[in-house]
Design an enzyme around this catalytic site. Structure first.
Site, PDB file in Angstrom:
ATOM      1  CG  HIS A  84      -0.610   0.287   2.495  1.00 21.12           C
ATOM      2  ND1 HIS A  84      -0.341  -0.678   3.440  1.00 21.12           N
ATOM      3  CD2 HIS A  84      -0.398   1.462   3.127  1.00 21.12           C
ATOM      4  CE1 HIS A  84       0.016  -0.111   4.572  1.00 21.12           C
ATOM      5  NE2 HIS A  84      -0.013   1.187   4.414  1.00 21.12           N
ATOM      6  CG  ASP A 206       0.347  -4.087   2.858  1.00 19.05           C
ATOM      7  OD1 ASP A 206       0.885  -3.589   1.850  1.00 19.05           O
ATOM      8  OD2 ASP A 206      -0.480  -3.461   3.548  1.00 19.05           O
ATOM      9  CB  SER A 602       2.727   1.763   6.417  1.00 25.74           C
ATOM     10  OG  SER A 602       1.467   1.385   6.852  1.00 25.74           O
TER      11      SER A 602
HETATM   12  N1  ARG Z   1      -4.803   0.312   7.778  1.00 22.98           N
HETATM   13  C1  ARG Z   1      -3.523   0.422   7.147  1.00 22.98           C
HETATM   14  C2  ARG Z   1      -3.052   1.866   7.181  1.00 22.98           C
HETATM   15  O1  ARG Z   1      -3.550   2.650   7.915  1.00 22.98           O
HETATM   16  C3  ARG Z   1      -3.555  -0.117   5.759  1.00 22.98           C
HETATM   17  C4  ARG Z   1      -4.296   0.696   4.757  1.00 22.98           C
HETATM   18  C5  ARG Z   1      -4.247   0.160   3.351  1.00 22.98           C
HETATM   19  N2  ARG Z   1      -5.100  -0.996   3.171  1.00 22.98           N
HETATM   20  C6  ARG Z   1      -6.433  -0.938   2.865  1.00 22.98           C
HETATM   21  N3  ARG Z   1      -7.128  -2.049   2.781  1.00 22.98           N
HETATM   22  N4  ARG Z   1      -7.059   0.193   2.647  1.00 22.98           N
HETATM   23  O2  ARG Z   1      -2.478   2.459   6.323  1.00 22.98           O
HETATM   24  N1  GLU Z   2      -1.252   1.286   7.700  1.00 25.81           N
HETATM   25  C1  GLU Z   2      -0.679   2.393   8.430  1.00 25.81           C
HETATM   26  C2  GLU Z   2       0.257   3.252   7.578  1.00 25.81           C
HETATM   27  O1  GLU Z   2       0.114   3.363   6.410  1.00 25.81           O
HETATM   28  C3  GLU Z   2       0.009   1.859   9.616  1.00 25.81           C
HETATM   29  C4  GLU Z   2      -1.029   1.358  10.490  1.00 25.81           C
HETATM   30  C5  GLU Z   2      -1.161   2.199  11.698  1.00 25.81           C
HETATM   31  O2  GLU Z   2      -1.801   3.254  11.674  1.00 25.81           O
HETATM   32  O3  GLU Z   2      -0.587   1.706  12.673  1.00 25.81           O
HETATM   33  O4  GLU Z   2       1.113   3.920   8.061  1.00 25.81           O
END
Ligand code: ARG
Ligand code: GLU
Length: 667
Positions: A84, A206, A602
């Site tokens: 991502h 990921d 991330s």
């Molecule tokens: N929750 C993670 C973050 O905050 C991953 C986001 C990307 N993945 C998704 N299914 N939208 O960035």
């Molecule tokens: N998916 C989040 C990011 O893109 C990290 C997840 C979180 O917030 O801990 O940084």
């Protein structure tokens, strides 16, 4: 039996004082934590983590694309981050003929690695405290300018810690030639999609792979075919030994933003007003988009990124409210505040008796402004009041038109209904009065935007929005509208946190405090750990390929895996990546750990006690997201993809074993 014991141990850990839990530590000061880290299983030294005299782990970590983290895994500049985080780059190289998002991308040679304009990575060269220099009259600008002149591609900034009680200079070396090397198909890299996002058990691969290129002198250089793979000072060895519950883990990366020291009133505002308002409004937007996506495959693709972006924070806020509420954080903070007043008085510290009252008063003053800022950001400011001619002509836009019009209506309706704390924008109020309802007014503006973009009514509304925003900025005294702050709140917080630090120093616990995340390099440490999700429901911290197969369903977009993965599972030909779990031959996929992380982490390396790479961080569990405000060891867990799954996918799905040959594998 073992698990019961572990649960008991974890519960005992939860009863320790809050100061010892969580933490995003400054690498140059990590010496103060090393004793505790070693007691928990770290085998190296502070110099191994951060050193300006020799290569250290910091030289293998980068700020990736200004908002994620990446880590070096070969002597030839090979870098891992999240899928991502590489998504934009992968998407930009994709077309109908070469759909790398869907099918994945594997450069078969160095020449096939794809350059990405605008994508950069930054290494931290050094960091140093400059509080005294600034107090002595040097300006931050002058300090930064001098640091930038030290080397090719150097960037620098002075960052505030503890609301400006300390200032640190960060000097970076920035590389602008970063090429895409590999990405798994989205059905692996984004497996589970928004359904599984923020959720455990998780089965997402990921990750994506890039390579840093430099000039022939190994220094940063603009993209050129003559550039060569960058030779980093350090890269991480990759451990195939794997992790078990209880093992030490450390995360080295760039957490973006936390607000550990905010007032209990602010926590209550977030739980009761701000998050619920934003969640509600986004639910409406997501419903509109999801219905459109379900009705038309072209719209599903067209709105995929937008849906994911809106849904990510929408889901996070829901978890945050749940976590903060269930763990009673507003109450806990209110008690901390009372104790602060008592203890500063008892210690004879001056200037703190009315401080909390002043903070509360200032927050009460700015609340309507801050609320209206958030409302604007979730409604009228999400809309585009101008489209290019090409977009208007675009055949696809015709199919988007009803969707965009509905989004207009929804935004206008929500702003109209919820703008109760400040006077609504005059042009907006007049427009609604003229047209009869907010929706009718939305329809009118939308039509004008498409048919008569220079119309004065559009301009009046835009000016109105800008004016309301200016009024908010004026009232808050700052342009950085985040964390429910104002210029005055910031000054008061600076005094509050200074008091908290003085009290901690009295107890010999000053080293247990850490400054809020601000996208500077930090170390977090913890252990591989499951947790009690609900009464009687313990979540184990490891998932395997078998769990992917259990979720596999070609009829559900988020759970439709590549045939190659089904075949691999059927034959169990996992090669050297196979392990035994509960007597089954399988491969680990994701694991949970108790490291304090946030957005920006991330792609961060998850390291074992020897400093070897065991995973790549990519998420937290739902309710964990309360850790942006308060880390609760009982429930706060980060989620990583197990490096052995990354290696399996590179090797057996991508057929890109040559990348693994570049890495330093250890057992
Ligand atoms: N929750 C993670 C973050 O905050 C991953 C986001 C990307 N993945 C998704 N299914 N939208 O960035
Ligand atoms: N998916 C989040 C990011 O893109 C990290 C997840 C979180 O917030 O801990 O940084």
């Amino acid at each position: 039996m073992k698990r019961t014991l572990l649960t008991l141990l974890l519960l005992a850990a939860a009863a320790l004082p809050a100061a010892a839990d969580g933490g995003m530590w400054l690498p140059s000061l990590i010496g103060t934590r090393i004793k505790e880290m070693r007691a928990k299983g770290f085998r190296l030294t502070a110099e191994d983590i951060y050193s300006i005299n020799r290569a250290s782990m910091k030289d293998a970590v980068v700020l990736f694309d200004g908002g994620c983290t990446g880590e070096l895994v070969s002597a030839e500049g090979l870098l891992l981050t999240n899928h991502h985080c590489g998504y934009d780059a992968i998407q930009r190289h994709s077309s109908v003929e070469h759909d790398y998002l869907t099918h994945g991308f594997w450069a078969r040679s160095r020449a096939g690695e794809l350059p990405n304009e605008g994508l950069n990575v930054r290494f931290l060269v050094r960091m140093e405290e400059v509080t005294d220099r600034i107090a002595a009259g040097e300006t931050a600008d002058a300090i930064v300018a001098a640091a930038c002149a030290e080397g090719t591609g150097y960037k620098a900034s002075v960052e505030q810690m503890y609301y400006g009680n300390q200032q640190f200079l960060f000097v970076y070396e920035q590389f602008d030639d970063v090429r895409l090397v590999a990405a798994p198909p989205s059905s692996i890299g984004k497996f589970g999609g928004d359904t599984d996002n923020w959720i455990w058990p998780r089965h997402t691969g990921d990750f994506s792979v890039f390579r840093i290129y430099a000039g022939p002198d190994n220094k940063p250089a603009a993209y050129s075919p003559q550039n060569v793979p960058y030779r980093p000072k350090r890269h991480f060895a990759v451990s195939t030994r794997g992790v078990r519950e209880g093992d030490f883990t450390m995360i080295y990366g760039f957490p973006g933003n936390t607000q550990q020291y905010i007032l209990s009133d602010v926590v209550r505002y977030i739980c009761e007003t701000s998050d619920p308002m934003k969640i509600d409004i986004r639910t409406g937007r997501l419903d509109i988009i999801a219905a459109a996506q379900a009705s038309d495959p072209a719209l599903r693709i067209r709105y995929a990124a937008r849906h994911a972006r809106i849904a990510n924070a929408w889901k996070k806020w829901q978890g945050e409210v749940l976590g903060l509420t269930r763990r009673g954080i507003a109450g806990r903070k209110a008690r901390d505040e009372e104790r602060f007043v008592r203890e500063t008085a008892a210690a004879g510290f001056e200037g703190y008796d009315t401080l909390l009252a002043e903070l509360k008063e200032e927050f009460a003053r700015i609340r309507p402004y801050y609320y209206t800022h958030e409302l604007l950001s979730e409604t009228l400011r999400t809309l585009r009041f101008a489209y290019s001619d090409a977009e208007r002509r675009d055949a696809l836009f015709a199919r988007c038109e009803p969707v965009e019009r509905d989004l207009y209506r929804q935004a206008f309706r929500e702003y109209d209904a919820r703008c109760t704390e400040l006077e609504p924008i005059a042009a907006f109020r007049e427009g609604v009065a003229r047209c009869g309802t907010a929706e009718a007014y939305a329809d009118r503006i939308f039509r004008l935007v498409l048919d008569d973009p220079a119309h004065a009514e559009i301009e009046a509304l835009r000016k109105g929005i800008a004016a309301q925003l200016d009024a908010i900025v004026g009232a808050l005294g700052t342009r950085s509208l985040r964390n429910c702050n104002s210029a005055r709140m910031n000054e008061l917080y600076a005094r509050y946190v200074a008091g908290i630090r003085r009290l901690a120093a009295l107890r010999g616990e000053e080293g247990d405090l850490f400054p809020d995340a601000n996208l500077t390099l930090r170390v977090a440490y913890g252990a591989v750990a499951g947790y009690e999700y609900a009464d009687g429901e313990y979540h184990r911290p490891l998932t395997t390929v078998d769990g992917i197969i259990a979720k596999d369903n070609p009829a559900i977009y988020d759970y439709d895996i590549p045939q190659a993965l089904r075949d691999l599972h059927a034959t169990k030909e996992y090669g050297r990546w196979a392990v035994e779990v509960d007597g089954r031959r399988t491969v680990p996929v994701c694991f949970l750990a108790s490291n304090h992380t946030t957005g920006g982490n991330s792609g961060s390396p998850v390291l074992n006690g020897r400093g070897e790479l065991v995973g790549i961080n990519f998420d937290r569990t739902w309710r964990s997201t309360m850790s942006d405000i308060a880390f609760d060891p009982a429930i706060c867990r980060n989620i990583a993809v197990d490096i052995r799954y990354v290696l399996l996918v590179i090797d057996r799905i991508g057929g890109a074993g040559y990348l693994i040959d570049e890495m330093t594998l250890v057992r």
